[in-house]
Write an enzyme that holds these catalytic residues in place. Structure first.
Site, short mmCIF file in Angstrom:
data_model
loop_
_atom_site.label_atom_id
_atom_site.label_comp_id
_atom_site.label_asym_id
_atom_site.label_seq_id
_atom_site.Cartn_x
_atom_site.Cartn_y
_atom_site.Cartn_z
N SER A 104 0.76 -1.48 -0.18
CA SER A 104 0.17 0.09 0.01
C SER A 104 0.92 1.29 -0.26
O SER A 104 0.27 2.57 0.17
CB SER A 104 -0.84 -0.27 1.29
OG SER A 104 0.03 -0.27 2.41
N ASN A 135 -3.55 6.19 -0.66
CA ASN A 135 -2.87 6.62 1.19
C ASN A 135 -1.85 7.78 1.41
O ASN A 135 -1.86 8.00 1.64
CB ASN A 135 -2.04 5.12 1.57
CG ASN A 135 -2.46 3.76 1.61
OD1 ASN A 135 -3.20 3.59 2.80
ND2 ASN A 135 -2.11 3.47 1.44
#
Length: 296
Positions: free
Chosen positions: A118, A189
């Site tokens: 991520s 993110n």
């Protein structure tokens, strides 16, 4: 592309395996721990049971999905004849580099290697292999069987052919792939984590309490879940890891993790996975606000 190997049977790994298996792919689910594999399969079965109860699939569909999954504790054995390997191990750069070195040795030269990271650089991960053109980011969202988005991240050397193949494969899973470039945190993110970190800073500075912060964002911004509860759901250790990657990558203080987040992770208060974070998730309670020294 028919044979898929998934590295890691945790939350993301078992969700990815579930998603591929439900679409008829042959899936090899790989983890070093038999217990983790058993937990992963149990999670998949429970999620399929929910889908049967909601009449989204039949009992026969459930059994077929489970029959499409075979488990392995050896990477070398599990990745044999794979067209694609999706790594979904812990968000730790050293671990991922080690895994990709192993995959590069064990896989056929035509196998595409994807990572569900991520935040970690795809280019850095690809450099651990002899096939950087065939390494790509395939960042699924949690819970994988439900969430539609997949971030497709091109490393510096990822080929157009591999990118197009993974984009089309994601569509075959009934996902919506979005191509992004390889910078810390990518898109999801890079935007989400500073918001979560600022929510923790707001709590840390005594501006408002846990329930108040989450209520403002849910009712005022129409978020389905407040940011502090979302951080618990993601895992506070995961949030900290991603923020550290972004802070190291950009050297910008706006990405520095809040001291409260650091302390909670050190204390083992990781959110849902540990039973307590900003909320208490013990068996007798459901997401009740924690009254602890970390929130004073």
């Amino acid at each position: 592309m028919k044979n898929i190997a998934v590295i890691g049977a945790g939350t993301m790994g078992n969700g990815i395996a579930h998603t591929f298996a439900q679409k008829g792919f042959n899936v090899h689910l790989i983890d070093i721990s038999e217990a983790s594999l058993e937990r992963g399969l149990n999670t998949i079965a429970k999620n399929l049971d929910r889908m049967v109860a909601k009449e989204k699939i039949t009992e026969a569909d459930k059994l077929e999905t489970l029959n499409n999954i075979t488990t392995f504790t050896s990477i070398a054995e599990g990745v044999k004849a794979s067209d694609l390997v999706v790594e979904a191990a812990t968000e730790n750069v050293d671990l991922k580099l080690k895994i990709f070195e192993q995959l590069d040795e064990a896989c056929d030269e035509n196998t595409i290697l994807a990572t569900n990271t991520s935040s970690i650089s795809i280019t850095q991960i690809a450099a651990a292999t002899s096939r950087p053109t065939k390494v790509i980011g395939m960042h699924f969202m949690n819970p994988v069987p439900i969430m539609k988005l997949v971030e497709i991240i091109r490393g510096y050397n990822t080929s157009d052919e591999v990118t197009n193949t993974i984009m089309e494969l994601s569509k075959a899973l009934d996902k919506v792939p979005v191509e992004v470039n390889d910078y810390p945190g990518f898109v999801a993110n890079r935007i989400l984590m500073p918001m979560l970190n600022e929510s923790i800073e707001t709590l840390y500075n005594g501006v408002a309490g846990v329930a108040e912060i989450d209520t403002v964002m849910k009712l005022g911004m129409a978020h389905p879940m407040g940011p502090l509860q979302l951080a618990d759901f993601i895992g506070l250790d995961v949030c900290l890891s991603i923020l550290n990657v972004m802070y190291e990558g950009f050297k910008n203080p706006k990405y520095a993790p809040c001291p409260l987040l650091v302390n909670m992770v050190r204390a083992g208060k990781l959110g849902v996975k540990s039973g307590e974070g900003f909320y208490d998730y013990s068996s007798s309670k459901k997401a009740e606000v924690v009254a602890s020294q970390f929130l004073k």
